[in-house]
Design an enzyme around this catalytic site. Structure first.
Site, mmCIF file in Angstrom:
data_model
loop_
_atom_site.group_PDB
_atom_site.id
_atom_site.type_symbol
_atom_site.label_atom_id
_atom_site.label_comp_id
_atom_site.label_asym_id
_atom_site.label_seq_id
_atom_site.Cartn_x
_atom_site.Cartn_y
_atom_site.Cartn_z
ATOM 1 N N ILE A 180 0.853 -1.188 0.000
ATOM 2 C CA ILE A 180 0.000 0.000 0.000
ATOM 3 C C ILE A 180 0.887 1.235 0.000
ATOM 4 O O ILE A 180 1.800 1.354 0.824
ATOM 5 C CB ILE A 180 -0.924 0.024 1.236
ATOM 6 N N SER B 61 1.252 7.130 5.503
ATOM 7 C CA SER B 61 1.622 7.918 6.686
ATOM 8 C C SER B 61 0.415 8.555 7.356
ATOM 9 O O SER B 61 0.493 8.956 8.528
ATOM 10 C CB SER B 61 2.645 9.002 6.318
ATOM 11 N N GLY C 40 -4.579 5.784 3.492
ATOM 12 C CA GLY C 40 -3.517 4.784 3.445
ATOM 13 C C GLY C 40 -3.230 4.171 4.796
ATOM 14 O O GLY C 40 -3.091 2.950 4.921
ATOM 15 N N SER D 135 -10.760 9.178 -7.238
ATOM 16 C CA SER D 135 -11.585 10.197 -6.593
ATOM 17 C C SER D 135 -12.815 10.382 -7.455
ATOM 18 O O SER D 135 -12.799 10.081 -8.647
ATOM 19 C CB SER D 135 -10.808 11.525 -6.513
ATOM 20 N N TYR E 246 -5.542 18.534 -10.368
ATOM 21 C CA TYR E 246 -5.882 17.318 -9.623
ATOM 22 C C TYR E 246 -6.841 16.445 -10.424
ATOM 23 O O TYR E 246 -6.634 15.235 -10.576
ATOM 24 C CB TYR E 246 -6.501 17.707 -8.281
#
Length: 273
Positions: A8, A12, A16, A134, A147
């Site tokens: 994955i 942090s 995820g 997304s 984005y």
């Protein structure tokens, strides 16, 4: 049966991190990666609280050498979750083409680097690629040009790759969250209420930010999205496209049935006026 292994990216924080912990709880051997492993503290804390073990590795998705080094030595890989990404709020005239390139490097080319390196291992295990995109990969959104362009590119690439990969035994899926309550808001400055310098986009950007703060105030949790991802990892016949909430499904459906673009434009114009 061997323990299933999943790698994955971007673990942090946020989606995820939650997915790494949820997958480990579900019995996966988790290779949790991040660009800077000094930021692994919250992941380690969450893993200890959940009573699970994770293997943390450094991985900069924009650096092919880092990708190769991270995957080196893996003798088995059953799934890849492409989650690492970065947001960007702005518009072309107020930014630069270099800004757009930087967003594409992380959100598009980073996905390609990792997927390409993982495919030989995934073919051997008849595994799967799951990429977090997304609803911005389906519906173009004001002040999210770079984005959305990157996420559109990922969706098109994966939709095209899926039948090719399936011919070799590898399944490909994309997962489309809407607003998620994570560090995304802080990282892209959506919570910043400092007014822009006067200019042609000042009023439109203020309207967009006000609307978007409201959307994120009622955002889905990273844990909910992680649950969708882990379910997809375990699915016998994973779907290609998965939305993570009713709101995301309704938003994506608006685009997928909007043949001439009128419905989307009618909606998104209200975000900037």
């Amino acid at each position: 049966m061997s323990v299933r292994t999943v790698l994955i990216t971007g673990t942090s924080s946020g989606i995820g991190l939650s997915t790494a912990v949820a997958a480990a709880r579900d019995g996966w051997r988790v290779i949790a990666t991040m660009r800077d492993t000094t930021r692994a503290g919250p992941l380690g804390t969450a893993a200890r609280e959940a009573g699970v073990d994770l293997e943390v590795r450094a991985l900069d998705v924009t650096a092919p050498a880092s990708v190769e080094e991270c995957l080196a030595g893996l003798d088995r890989l059953d799934a890849l979750v492409n989650n690492a990404g970065s947001g960007h709020v702005g518009t072309l005239e107020l930014g630069s083409v270099e800004d757009v390139r930087a967003v594409m490097e992380v959100n598009f080319f980073g996905v390609l680097h990792v997927t390409r390196a993982a495919l030989p291992l995934l073919r051997a295990s008849r595994g799967r690629v799951v990429t977090v995109t997304s609803v911005g990969g389906v519906v173009g959104q004001p002040f999210n040009e770079a984005y959305c362009a990157a996420k559109f590119a990922v969706e098109g690439f994966m939709e095209s790759l899926a039948p090719v990969a399936a011919a070799t035994g590898v399944s490909v899926s994309v997962v489309e969250p809407g607003a998620v309550a994570s560090e995304f808001v802080r990282n892209v400055g959506i919570g910043d209420r400092v007014p822009d310098p006067e200019g042609p986009y000042t009023a439109a950007r203020a309207a967009y930010l006000e609307r978007t703060r409201g959307a994120f105030a009622d955002a889905q949790s990273p844990q909910d999205v992680a649950g969708c991802l882990v379910d997809l990892l375990a699915a016998e016949r994973p779907a290609f496209r998965v939305q993570t909430s009713d709101r995301a499904r309704a938003f994506a459906a608006l685009k997928l049935k909007d043949l001439d673009g009128t419905a989307v434009q009618d909606l998104t114009r209200t975000w900037v006026s």
